[in-house]
Write a protein that holds these residues in place. Structure first.
Motif, PDB file in Angstrom:
ATOM      1  N   GLN A  17       0.847  -1.186   0.000  1.00 58.18           N
ATOM      2  CA  GLN A  17       0.000   0.000   0.000  1.00 58.18           C
ATOM      3  C   GLN A  17       0.888   1.244   0.000  1.00 58.18           C
ATOM      4  OE1 GLN A  17      -2.642  -0.276   3.355  1.00 58.18           O
ATOM      5  NE2 GLN A  17      -4.036  -1.648   2.308  1.00 58.18           N
ATOM      6  N   ARG A  54       1.016   5.530  -0.703  1.00 63.58           N
ATOM      7  CA  ARG A  54       0.231   6.766  -0.803  1.00 63.58           C
ATOM      8  C   ARG A  54       0.502   7.459  -2.137  1.00 63.58           C
ATOM      9  NH1 ARG A  54       1.793   6.871   4.592  1.00 63.58           N
ATOM     10  NH2 ARG A  54       0.041   6.745   6.059  1.00 63.58           N
ATOM     11  N   GLN A  55      -0.550   8.004  -2.714  1.00 67.10           N
ATOM     12  CA  GLN A  55      -0.454   8.746  -3.960  1.00 67.10           C
ATOM     13  C   GLN A  55      -0.334  10.237  -3.664  1.00 67.10           C
ATOM     14  OE1 GLN A  55      -0.444   6.501  -6.769  1.00 67.10           O
ATOM     15  NE2 GLN A  55      -0.214   5.351  -4.870  1.00 67.10           N
ATOM     16  N   GLU A 103      -4.494   9.686  -1.147  1.00 61.15           N
ATOM     17  CA  GLU A 103      -5.093   8.360  -1.068  1.00 61.15           C
ATOM     18  C   GLU A 103      -4.020   7.307  -1.337  1.00 61.15           C
ATOM     19  OE1 GLU A 103      -8.359   8.245  -3.750  1.00 61.15           O
ATOM     20  OE2 GLU A 103      -9.514   9.773  -2.674  1.00 61.15           O
ATOM     21  N   TRP A 104      -4.337   6.024  -1.041  1.00 62.64           N
ATOM     22  CA  TRP A 104      -3.357   4.978  -1.272  1.00 62.64           C
ATOM     23  C   TRP A 104      -3.815   4.053  -2.382  1.00 62.64           C
ATOM     24  CZ3 TRP A 104      -4.858  -0.061  -0.857  1.00 62.64           C
ATOM     25  CH2 TRP A 104      -5.989  -0.345  -0.079  1.00 62.64           C
ATOM     26  N   ASP A 105      -2.835   3.364  -2.953  1.00 65.83           N
ATOM     27  CA  ASP A 105      -3.110   2.393  -4.006  1.00 65.83           C
ATOM     28  C   ASP A 105      -2.131   1.243  -3.833  1.00 65.83           C
ATOM     29  OD1 ASP A 105      -4.189   1.151  -6.187  1.00 65.83           O
ATOM     30  OD2 ASP A 105      -3.367   2.542  -7.673  1.00 65.83           O
ATOM     31  N   TYR A 106      -2.448   0.106  -4.420  1.00 64.45           N
ATOM     32  CA  TYR A 106      -1.527  -1.019  -4.394  1.00 64.45           C
ATOM     33  C   TYR A 106      -0.472  -0.854  -5.478  1.00 64.45           C
ATOM     34  CZ  TYR A 106      -4.551  -3.675  -1.228  1.00 64.45           C
ATOM     35  OH  TYR A 106      -5.270  -4.100  -0.140  1.00 64.45           O
ATOM     36  N   LYS A 107       0.793  -1.030  -5.107  1.00 53.27           N
ATOM     37  CA  LYS A 107       1.908  -0.991  -6.050  1.00 53.27           C
ATOM     38  C   LYS A 107       2.669  -2.316  -5.981  1.00 53.27           C
ATOM     39  CE  LYS A 107       1.191   3.236  -7.417  1.00 53.27           C
ATOM     40  NZ  LYS A 107       0.753   3.535  -8.807  1.00 53.27           N
ATOM     41  N   CYS A 139       2.221   2.917   3.403  1.00 50.76           N
ATOM     42  CA  CYS A 139       1.176   2.784   4.418  1.00 50.76           C
ATOM     43  C   CYS A 139       1.548   1.583   5.290  1.00 50.76           C
ATOM     44  CB  CYS A 139      -0.191   2.569   3.757  1.00 50.76           C
ATOM     45  SG  CYS A 139      -0.703   3.898   2.651  1.00 50.76           S
TER      46      CYS A 139
END
Length: 291
Positions: A263, A265-266, A270-274, A289
């Motif tokens: 996880q 942070r963008q 907000e967060w996204d999976y990378k 995160c």
């Protein structure tokens, strides 16, 4: 064929069958294997990794991700061999530890984005467990004693030091390599068998408090996730740039299976999976995160 997105994506990798040149015990259950892989040795940068499988064996079916620990030149001075340091733990590493010189393995890499080479006065490498493995190349590049990869700058730091922790002294592997490279080395053990009986993040926090005003510092960290989290928190408190090398387990190493996501942070908060295999494994610490 155009690249998918960036140079560290999997379509820039090389797959080779590589012979084992050396396979030596360097610590408790810890080995260093040297492999003849000139195409990878010539292009790898600090922080990148390879996937490795034992050639001709289907158990385990998937490869194992291992950071490139060192690059070794041949008699003509050209990069020809890579060293991997690994802990004998699972099926693949147990079989690898038993492999003899001359045995062939299959490698694909180099993979991942590698550490950035942002300029600083002082580089501090804070590591635990087997997390020292991506740091030897980085420290040498930082102080300008060696260069790696294709058209990548070196000499971007005035000094480099290693803070290295393990449960006990027998688990510390490669300490002499870091000392020989000219780095200050501080050792920490949980049982006090060598060095300080303290945790790496605590030693780092003290070090950051002692940094002279006007000195630009970068911290890089790799090891157990809780240790990296506390290292990143110490850096945030001190206002210090920090990058983490995530050790999320990987299955394919090339971004297909999505098993190694973290996880992150963008820019919008907000967060996204990378995927750590292609968009990492190196991330800016403040973007992770942790919880």
């Amino acid at each position: 064929m155009s690249k998918l997105h960036a140079d560290h994506y999997a379509d820039a990798m090389t797959q080779v069958d590589a012979a084992i040149i050396e396979n030596e015990l360097v610590g408790e259950q810890t080995y260093r294997v040297r492999l003849a892989a000139p195409a990878i040795a010539a292009s790898v940068v600090p922080g990148q990794f390879v996937m490795i499988r034992l050639k001709g064996l289907n158990s385990p079916l998937i490869g194992r991700a291992l950071a490139v620990y060192d690059v070794v030149s041949d008699a003509s001075g050209d990069p020809h061999f890579i060293d991997l340091v690994y802990l004998k733990k699972g099926v693949l590493t147990t079989a690898l530890a038993a492999s003899q010189v001359g045995t062939e393995v299959t490698l694909w890499g180099p993979l991942g984005n590698g550490f950035s080479n942002r300029t600083c006065d002082r580089l501090i490498m804070a590591v635990g467990g087997i997390g020292q493995t991506p740091m030897l190349l980085l420290g040498q590049e930082a102080i300008g004693s060696r260069t790696f990869g294709l058209n990548r700058d070196s000499g971007w730091a005035t000094s480099a030091e290693l803070i290295y922790g393990a449960r006990r002294s027998s688990l510390l592997a490669g300490v002499e390599d870091f000392q020989a490279a000219g780095f200050d080395v501080t050792l920490c053990t949980d049982d006090g068998s060598v060095g300080q009986q303290r945790l790496v993040p605590d030693v780092l926090a003290d070090r950051l408090r002692d940094i002279p005003p006007g000195t630009s510092v970068r911290v890089v960290t790799c090891g157990p996730e809780i240790m990296m989290q506390k290292v990143s928190q110490a850096c945030a408190a001190a206002g210090v740039d920090c990058q983490v090398s995530m050790e999320t387990p990987m299955a394919c190493g090339i971004g297909i299976c999505f098993s190694c996501v973290a996880q992150v942070r963008q820019d919008n908060g907000e967060w996204d999976y990378k995927r750590t295999c292609v968009e990492g494994p190196i991330f800016d610490a403040e973007k992770i995160c942790w919880e």
